[in-house]
Scaffold this active site. Structure first.
Site, short mmCIF file in Angstrom:
data_model
loop_
_atom_site.label_atom_id
_atom_site.label_comp_id
_atom_site.label_asym_id
_atom_site.label_seq_id
_atom_site.Cartn_x
_atom_site.Cartn_y
_atom_site.Cartn_z
N SER A 145 0.87 -1.18 0.00
CA SER A 145 0.00 0.00 0.00
C SER A 145 0.90 1.22 0.00
CB SER A 145 -0.87 0.02 1.26
OG SER A 145 -1.50 1.29 1.39
N TYR A 158 -1.15 -1.03 10.29
CA TYR A 158 -1.33 -1.34 8.86
C TYR A 158 -0.13 -0.82 8.06
CZ TYR A 158 -3.66 -1.29 4.24
OH TYR A 158 -4.00 -1.48 2.91
N LEU A 192 -11.46 2.12 -5.44
CA LEU A 192 -12.84 1.76 -5.09
C LEU A 192 -13.61 1.45 -6.37
CD1 LEU A 192 -13.77 4.52 -2.47
CD2 LEU A 192 -13.71 2.07 -2.01
N1 LIG Z 1 -8.76 -0.38 -1.75
C1 LIG Z 1 -7.75 0.44 -1.50
O1 LIG Z 1 -7.88 1.66 -1.61
C2 LIG Z 1 -6.39 -0.11 -1.10
C3 LIG Z 1 -5.32 0.79 -1.01
C4 LIG Z 1 -4.06 0.30 -0.69
C5 LIG Z 1 -3.87 -1.06 -0.50
N2 LIG Z 1 -4.94 -1.92 -0.58
C6 LIG Z 1 -4.66 -3.35 -0.42
O2 LIG Z 1 -5.21 -4.03 -1.55
C7 LIG Z 1 -5.59 -5.36 -1.17
C8 LIG Z 1 -7.00 -5.66 -1.63
O3 LIG Z 1 -7.86 -4.69 -1.10
P1 LIG Z 1 -9.35 -4.46 -1.65
O4 LIG Z 1 -9.63 -3.01 -1.52
O5 LIG Z 1 -9.51 -5.14 -2.96
O6 LIG Z 1 -10.16 -5.21 -0.51
P2 LIG Z 1 -11.59 -5.93 -0.50
O7 LIG Z 1 -12.13 -5.72 0.86
O8 LIG Z 1 -12.43 -5.52 -1.67
O9 LIG Z 1 -11.18 -7.45 -0.70
C9 LIG Z 1 -10.43 -8.12 0.28
C10 LIG Z 1 -10.75 -9.60 0.16
O10 LIG Z 1 -9.94 -10.29 1.14
C11 LIG Z 1 -10.77 -11.24 1.78
N3 LIG Z 1 -10.26 -11.51 3.13
C12 LIG Z 1 -10.39 -10.71 4.21
N4 LIG Z 1 -9.86 -11.33 5.29
C13 LIG Z 1 -9.40 -12.53 4.86
C14 LIG Z 1 -8.79 -13.63 5.52
N5 LIG Z 1 -8.53 -13.61 6.85
N6 LIG Z 1 -8.45 -14.71 4.79
C15 LIG Z 1 -8.71 -14.74 3.45
N7 LIG Z 1 -9.32 -13.75 2.78
C16 LIG Z 1 -9.65 -12.65 3.49
C17 LIG Z 1 -12.15 -10.64 1.81
O11 LIG Z 1 -13.16 -11.61 1.98
C18 LIG Z 1 -12.21 -9.94 0.45
O12 LIG Z 1 -12.73 -10.77 -0.56
C19 LIG Z 1 -5.34 -5.45 0.33
O13 LIG Z 1 -4.08 -6.04 0.55
C20 LIG Z 1 -5.32 -3.99 0.78
O14 LIG Z 1 -4.55 -3.81 1.94
C21 LIG Z 1 -6.19 -1.47 -0.86
#
Ligand SMILES: NC(=O)c1ccc[n+]([C@@H]2O[C@H](COP(=O)([O-])OP(=O)(O)OC[C@H]3O[C@@H](n4cnc5c(N)ncnc54)[C@H](O)[C@@H]3O)[C@@H](O)[C@H]2O)c1
Length: 269
Positions: A145, A158, A192
């Site tokens: 991230s 985090y 998003l």
């Molecule tokens: N969305 C953002 O703005 C953003 C920004 C920076 C980094 N990230 C990183 O991107 C990655 C994906 O994020 P996203 O926004 O697509 O999230 P999301 O919430 O849409 O998807 C996350 C998925 O992980 C699964 N999950 C959660 N806990 C779990 C567990 N214990 N075991 C197995 N699966 C599990 C959930 O069921 C979900 O399907 C993450 O690593 C997040 O830290 C996201």
């Protein structure tokens, strides 16, 4: 020839967001996909979409807080498809309610955040490497991230976990590069699904707007932006790239939020 033809890929967190977009994209480019998630019903829906489109995927339940389940997930690649070429450690714990500044940090919150967001990535990597080595290597793509590069006023645990993911990625790259394993990290900015913003609460719309204003591109990220970078890092097109962290953030980390705020206030010079 498709970009991931004959390759087998595990994607964690494949039931939604970036993991879902990546699972669909990898499968459409020829990979046999293991869509792993704690939300197994969600993973099965993604797999159905992939299979209905004529591509190959299976759903695998995994809780990335469990070493045993992570090992079983990796072994599922061998069991169902005979090999493993790509591991995308994408899933994370995204509950930030107790993840605050350092002085007020709850120790259990800290430990759990590191367990789900950093130890899980180490375990996936640990179990995947021997299987990848059976066929001369592979590509490991870890989702970090921009918070792991530029810490925030809150989310201390985090940010540290994601910084750790970046460091772990570099360790993996130098330790196993000669044996054909590449490891790279993606650092997403704000990402998003547009419909989630459109249908969301007013505060989410305001949140998205703040992020729109504090970066270079005209829009916030969508999951496909990240999936396309993951595809490049998974494919042989990136075979000379390893140990890198690549930000996909619409220029957020090179933008200047102060100037944005000044412009918004209508103060010119
Ligand atoms: N969305 C953002 O703005 C953003 C920004 C920076 C980094 N990230 C990183 O991107 C990655 C994906 O994020 P996203 O926004 O697509 O999230 P999301 O919430 O849409 O998807 C996350 C998925 O992980 C699964 N999950 C959660 N806990 C779990 C567990 N214990 N075991 C197995 N699966 C599990 C959930 O069921 C979900 O399907 C993450 O690593 C997040 O830290 C996201």
């Amino acid at each position: 020839m498709k970009r991931l033809e004959n390759k087998v890929a595990i994607i964690t967190g494949a039931a939604s967001g970036m993991g879902k977009a990546t699972a669909k994209l990898f499968a459409s480019e020829g990979a046999k996909v293991i869509a792993a998630d704690i939300n197994i019903d969600g993973a099965k829906e993604v797999v159905k979409e992939i299979n209905d489109a004529g591509f190959t995927a299976i759903a695998q339940p995994v809780d990335i807080g469990s070493a045993q389940q992570i090992e079983e997930m990796v072994l599922a690649a061998k069991e169902h498809f005979g090999r493993l070429d790509i591991l995308h450690n994408n899933a994370a714990r995204l509950n930030f309610s107790g993840d605050v500044d350092v002085m007020n940090m709850d120790i259990d919150e800290w430990t759990e955040t590191l367990r789900y967001n950093l130890t899980s990535v180490m375990l996936g990597t640990k179990f995947a490497i021997p299987l990848m080595l059976e066929n001369g290597g592979g590509s490991i793509i870890n989702t970090a991230s921009i918070a792991g590069i530029h810490p925030e006023l809150s989310k201390s645990a985090y940010s540290v976990a994601k910084a750790g993911v970046i460091s772990l990625t570099k360790s993996t790259a130098i330790q196993f590069g000669k044996q054909g394993i590449r490891a790279n990290a993606i650092a997403p900015g704000m990402v998003l699904e547009p419909e989630i913003v459109e249908n969301g609460h007013e505060s989410l719309k305001q949140y998205a707007q703040i992020f729109e204003e504090t970066k270079a591109t005209p829009r916030i990220g969508i999951p496909l932006d990240i999936a396309q970078l993951a595809l490049y890092l998974a494919s042989d097109e990136s075979s000379f790239i390893t140990g890198q962290v690549i930000s996909a953030d619409g220029g957020m980390t090179v933008g200047n939020p102060t100037i944005s705020a000044i412009k918004k206030a209508g103060i010119g010079w």
